[in-house]
Design a protein around this motif. Sequence first.
Motif, PDB file in Angstrom:
ATOM      1  N   LEU A 196       0.824  -1.208   0.000  1.00  0.00           N
ATOM      2  CA  LEU A 196       0.000   0.000   0.000  1.00  0.00           C
ATOM      3  C   LEU A 196       0.856   1.255   0.000  1.00  0.00           C
ATOM      4  CD1 LEU A 196      -2.842  -1.078   2.451  1.00  0.00           C
ATOM      5  CD2 LEU A 196      -3.068  -0.653  -0.010  1.00  0.00           C
ATOM      6  N   VAL A 197       1.918   1.256   0.780  1.00  0.00           N
ATOM      7  CA  VAL A 197       2.821   2.413   0.815  1.00  0.00           C
ATOM      8  C   VAL A 197       3.496   2.600  -0.544  1.00  0.00           C
ATOM      9  CG1 VAL A 197       5.003   3.269   1.795  1.00  0.00           C
ATOM     10  CG2 VAL A 197       3.219   2.390   3.306  1.00  0.00           C
ATOM     11  N   CYS A 198       4.056   1.510  -1.090  1.00  0.00           N
ATOM     12  CA  CYS A 198       4.793   1.605  -2.356  1.00  0.00           C
ATOM     13  C   CYS A 198       3.892   1.897  -3.551  1.00  0.00           C
ATOM     14  CB  CYS A 198       5.558   0.308  -2.616  1.00  0.00           C
ATOM     15  SG  CYS A 198       6.913   0.023  -1.479  1.00  0.00           S
ATOM     16  N   TRP A 199       2.744   1.236  -3.613  1.00  0.00           N
ATOM     17  CA  TRP A 199       1.895   1.326  -4.801  1.00  0.00           C
ATOM     18  C   TRP A 199       0.950   2.517  -4.771  1.00  0.00           C
ATOM     19  CZ3 TRP A 199      -0.115  -4.350  -5.693  1.00  0.00           C
ATOM     20  CH2 TRP A 199       0.982  -5.195  -5.925  1.00  0.00           C
ATOM     21  N   PHE A 200       0.531   2.929  -3.600  1.00  0.00           N
ATOM     22  CA  PHE A 200      -0.469   3.989  -3.518  1.00  0.00           C
ATOM     23  C   PHE A 200      -0.035   5.158  -2.645  1.00  0.00           C
ATOM     24  CE2 PHE A 200      -2.714  -0.026  -4.321  1.00  0.00           C
ATOM     25  CZ  PHE A 200      -3.282   0.280  -5.545  1.00  0.00           C
ATOM     26  N   GLY A 201       0.560   4.887  -1.493  1.00  0.00           N
ATOM     27  CA  GLY A 201       0.927   5.946  -0.563  1.00  0.00           C
ATOM     28  C   GLY A 201       1.932   6.929  -1.135  1.00  0.00           C
ATOM     29  N   ILE A 202       3.062   6.418  -1.595  1.00  0.00           N
ATOM     30  CA  ILE A 202       4.098   7.294  -2.151  1.00  0.00           C
ATOM     31  C   ILE A 202       3.606   8.026  -3.401  1.00  0.00           C
ATOM     32  CG2 ILE A 202       6.405   7.341  -3.211  1.00  0.00           C
ATOM     33  CD1 ILE A 202       7.176   5.121  -1.172  1.00  0.00           C
ATOM     34  N   PRO A 203       2.948   7.331  -4.348  1.00  0.00           N
ATOM     35  CA  PRO A 203       2.435   8.073  -5.509  1.00  0.00           C
ATOM     36  C   PRO A 203       1.411   9.153  -5.139  1.00  0.00           C
ATOM     37  CG  PRO A 203       2.516   5.737  -6.005  1.00  0.00           C
ATOM     38  CD  PRO A 203       2.810   5.874  -4.540  1.00  0.00           C
ATOM     39  N   LEU A 204       0.501   8.855  -4.226  1.00  0.00           N
ATOM     40  CA  LEU A 204      -0.493   9.858  -3.837  1.00  0.00           C
ATOM     41  C   LEU A 204       0.150  11.018  -3.092  1.00  0.00           C
ATOM     42  CD1 LEU A 204      -3.453   7.545  -2.807  1.00  0.00           C
ATOM     43  CD2 LEU A 204      -3.369   9.105  -4.768  1.00  0.00           C
ATOM     44  N   TRP A 205       1.122  10.716  -2.235  1.00  0.00           N
ATOM     45  CA  TRP A 205       1.835  11.778  -1.533  1.00  0.00           C
ATOM     46  C   TRP A 205       2.584  12.655  -2.537  1.00  0.00           C
ATOM     47  CZ3 TRP A 205       7.107  12.797  -1.285  1.00  0.00           C
ATOM     48  CH2 TRP A 205       7.468  13.816  -0.413  1.00  0.00           C
ATOM     49  N   THR A 206       3.254  12.031  -3.505  1.00  0.00           N
ATOM     50  CA  THR A 206       3.989  12.773  -4.517  1.00  0.00           C
ATOM     51  C   THR A 206       3.056  13.658  -5.331  1.00  0.00           C
ATOM     52  OG1 THR A 206       5.631  11.004  -4.662  1.00  0.00           O
ATOM     53  CG2 THR A 206       5.542  12.549  -6.518  1.00  0.00           C
ATOM     54  N   ARG A 207       1.919  13.097  -5.718  1.00  0.00           N
ATOM     55  CA  ARG A 207       0.941  13.885  -6.482  1.00  0.00           C
ATOM     56  C   ARG A 207       0.461  15.077  -5.677  1.00  0.00           C
ATOM     57  NH1 ARG A 207      -4.542  11.296  -8.826  1.00  0.00           N
ATOM     58  NH2 ARG A 207      -5.430  11.904  -6.825  1.00  0.00           N
ATOM     59  N   HIS A 208       0.156  14.849  -4.410  1.00  0.00           N
ATOM     60  CA  HIS A 208      -0.313  15.936  -3.544  1.00  0.00           C
ATOM     61  C   HIS A 208       0.774  16.973  -3.311  1.00  0.00           C
ATOM     62  CE1 HIS A 208      -2.382  17.973  -0.287  1.00  0.00           C
ATOM     63  NE2 HIS A 208      -1.278  17.828   0.438  1.00  0.00           N
ATOM     64  N   ARG A 209       1.995  16.505  -3.098  1.00  0.00           N
ATOM     65  CA  ARG A 209       3.102  17.395  -2.718  1.00  0.00           C
ATOM     66  C   ARG A 209       3.618  18.216  -3.881  1.00  0.00           C
ATOM     67  NH1 ARG A 209       6.657  20.350  -1.042  1.00  0.00           N
ATOM     68  NH2 ARG A 209       8.451  19.826   0.217  1.00  0.00           N
ATOM     69  N   TYR A 210       3.678  17.635  -5.069  1.00  0.00           N
ATOM     70  CA  TYR A 210       4.394  18.280  -6.157  1.00  0.00           C
ATOM     71  C   TYR A 210       3.539  18.739  -7.329  1.00  0.00           C
ATOM     72  CZ  TYR A 210       8.469  16.654  -3.662  1.00  0.00           C
ATOM     73  OH  TYR A 210       9.414  16.443  -2.706  1.00  0.00           O
ATOM     74  N   THR A 211       2.243  18.562  -7.273  1.00  0.00           N
ATOM     75  CA  THR A 211       1.441  19.060  -8.384  1.00  0.00           C
ATOM     76  C   THR A 211       0.768  20.355  -7.968  1.00  0.00           C
ATOM     77  OG1 THR A 211      -0.473  17.728  -7.745  1.00  0.00           O
ATOM     78  CG2 THR A 211       1.022  16.807  -9.392  1.00  0.00           C
ATOM     79  N   SER A 212       0.574  21.204  -8.948  1.00  0.00           N
ATOM     80  CA  SER A 212      -0.076  22.493  -8.685  1.00  0.00           C
ATOM     81  C   SER A 212      -1.568  22.272  -8.555  1.00  0.00           C
ATOM     82  CB  SER A 212       0.231  23.478  -9.792  1.00  0.00           C
ATOM     83  OG  SER A 212      -0.217  22.976 -11.033  1.00  0.00           O
ATOM     84  N   ARG A 213      -2.182  23.113  -7.825  1.00  0.00           N
ATOM     85  CA  ARG A 213      -3.620  23.004  -7.587  1.00  0.00           C
ATOM     86  C   ARG A 213      -4.386  23.531  -8.775  1.00  0.00           C
ATOM     87  NH1 ARG A 213      -1.932  20.267  -4.152  1.00  0.00           N
ATOM     88  NH2 ARG A 213      -1.741  20.614  -1.958  1.00  0.00           N
TER      89      ARG A 213
END
Length: 167
Positions: A150-167
């Motif tokens: 869950l961390v590797c497949w979903f957690g890190i990608p979702l965190w990255t999307r939230h952290r580094y994409t513009s709103r």
Amino acid sequence: MTEMDATANSERRRGRDETEEERADRMWTDLIQEVRVAQMGVQILFAFLLTVVFTPKYGDLSDTNQTIYLVTVVLGAVTTGALIGPVSLHRIVSGRRVKPQAVRLASRLTLLGLVLLLATMTSSLLLILRVATDDGFVPYLVTGVVVWYLVCWFGIPLWTRHRYTSR
């Protein structure tokens, strides 16, 4: 617009300067590469699962382990369907000028395939560890591995999307 305004606008602009069709082509190529990785894993696992029923050890499995095995095989089959679905979708709609829509549908099928792959891997691991050992730590070990997935497949990608994409 002055040259300075144009420079400021181009520096603020993020992303690519591409048409919807060009973006769909690029996203399709990326998606198919991702699907290839997942397909390979599920196909190897599914092929292994299909052979288990024909081994002498299968008859020695408890009813619970046989049920886990059957659930795992069905999960492997539906996972395979979801991860091969994008290829079939592309082949059937190719040349019909619906690539952006096909990319969205294929992306959803791929995400569904990943969720199903998680379930397949979980039940496979549960079965293997139950057969390999009778220790009570098996559910905890399986839970730990699932959390890792869950961390590797979903957690890190979702965190990255939230952290580094513009709103």
